[in-house]
Scaffold this active site. Sequence first.
Site, short mmCIF file in Angstrom:
data_model
loop_
_atom_site.label_atom_id
_atom_site.label_comp_id
_atom_site.label_asym_id
_atom_site.label_seq_id
_atom_site.Cartn_x
_atom_site.Cartn_y
_atom_site.Cartn_z
N HIS A 85 0.23 12.73 -2.54
CA HIS A 85 1.24 13.74 -2.20
C HIS A 85 2.57 13.49 -2.88
CE1 HIS A 85 -1.71 15.25 0.60
NE2 HIS A 85 -1.98 13.99 0.84
N ASP A 106 1.27 4.72 0.95
CA ASP A 106 0.63 5.74 1.77
C ASP A 106 0.80 7.11 1.12
OD1 ASP A 106 -0.37 6.55 4.58
OD2 ASP A 106 1.44 7.77 4.38
N GLU A 152 -2.81 4.90 -2.00
CA GLU A 152 -3.81 5.63 -1.22
C GLU A 152 -3.99 7.02 -1.81
OE1 GLU A 152 -4.93 7.87 2.83
OE2 GLU A 152 -2.93 7.90 1.95
N ARG A 174 0.89 -1.16 0.00
CA ARG A 174 0.00 0.00 0.00
C ARG A 174 0.93 1.21 0.00
NH1 ARG A 174 -1.32 3.80 4.09
NH2 ARG A 174 -3.37 4.74 3.85
#
Length: 512
Positions: free
Chosen positions: A216, A212, A248, A210
Amino acid sequence: MKLLLLLVAVGLCSAQYNPNTRAGRTSLVHLFEWRWDDIAAECERFLAPNGFGGVQISPPNDHIVLSNPWRPWYQRYQPISYKLCSRSGNEQQFRDMVTRCNNVGVYIYVDAIINHMCGAGGGAGTHSSCGGYFNAGSKDFPSVPYSNWDFNDGKCRTGSGEIENYGDVYQVRDCRLVGLLDLALEKDYVRGKIAEFMNNLINIGVAGFRLDAAKHMWPGDIKAITDRLNNLNTRWFAGGSRPFIFQEVIDLGGEAISYSEYLGIGRVTEFKYGAKLGNVIRKWNGEKMSYLRNWGEGWGFMASNRALVFVDNHDNQRGHGAGGASILTFFDARLYKMGVAFMLAHPYGVTRVMSSYRWPRNWVNGKDVNDWIGPPSNSDGSTKSVTINADSTCGNDWVCEHRWRQIKNMVIFRNVVDGQAFTNWWDNGSNQVAFGRGNRGFIVFNNDDWYMDVTLNTGLPAGTYCDVISGQKEGSRCTGKQISVGSTGSARFQISNNDEDPFVAIHVDARL
Ligand code: AAO
């Protein structure tokens, strides 16, 4: 030859969307904040026998240790280095978990925090889970090592150095997310350090990641890193297998950054899924279950073969990261089981089941003031182990939603109907709905405030089936309701709105 090269190339690209789960196993479970020793045991005693495909684990690397508030769960989202010692255990325990889970065909997916290091106000000292020195103020992380010039601050153009406006794509990628020191991912050195960290995990035997805070990071920077990743360890995976990637990205619409920018790299979390399903099951905003007829792309979601879906996650169950009141959690157990069952019965996406710990939720002016509380812990701050009660539920305040009979049996349902079409939809124009998956399984919900008594075409072969919600098939007997399917495939369903669980699910492996 050209065709072969093309096939190899397609294989390499498409494999990042494939969760690499063992054949016949379809769902992941997030064992949030579990210790590695407990996960290893859970793979062997529960997850493998019940057909779970894999486990999303909490971040395994060196992280800050915070004292105010005391040891919050989110300290693990503040990396100090890429050494493998964390609140869940040390490197030897991590390796043991991966080996034991892989050996029973339950694979490990790492929550990778690669956008940033700890918060800028994280201080200096050795308060990290591996105990090495760092200085957040001077951006010195000698255990990687990273120093001042490995961060983005020069690029960020907001006065505060923070993301101030999600409408500005440069701020979102180049400035600090909630004060976290933002890594300069365009630098070859930084990319190399991250790839080295991820490749170490791949070599140990993990099946994917995943990513994170993917929103961004610039998609091109992520791609440059994932392109450097090794194939999976051939001790457990077929040669040439690529790590599963799911990113994500919170995209509920209305922001400058779209999930679609990330689809070339791997799957993406579909946050609309849980937010909208919560509204439907709660019957808020005029929503009804009958509207779920075209659930999936028909609701404006991304393509099913690109989506990773969940009813709730570790953030939004406590009001973080696009948490809204509509999100269903274990706190609303009856509705939650319906939501999770709908997700697991429906063919859309790769499904992830949440497994939580209990905390004293306390809403004050729309915010849970206890949203920071970490996992069940001993007085020295160490995480308590997951104990198993005689009835197979968990002790020590671990909720273990994945062990609830209704949820565990729906994980099995999804495996049994894997690859079958969405068929035989029926609804009453309100909140009574039903659908099948080819000739393998059928599910019926009564979320109306009145009794349901209908005869429906299930598409299943004739026989007596055991409802896997009110009970389950044990040997040749059924501990729950029995449903009799006639020679034409039709069956009568009677579901009271007052039943403990107002839904029924049957499948061909639960035929008596
Ligand atoms: C902690 C403290 C901070 C402190 C910081 C540094 O809480 O006060 O400044 O340390 O010292 C977790 C915790 C944070 C914690 C952090 C580090 O949640 O509280 O900070 O660890 O310890 C954004 C990101 C998304 C992120 C989410 C939480 O885009 O990536 O915020 N999730 C991941 C993890 C998460 C973790 C981190 C990232 C950091 O899953 O556990 O943080 O590693 C909008 C945007 C979203 C944005 C949310 C933020 O959402 O779209 O991108 O998520 O705002 O709330 C409506 C809108 C919806 C909007 C939403 C806002 O629903 O439609 O678009 O409202 O709720």
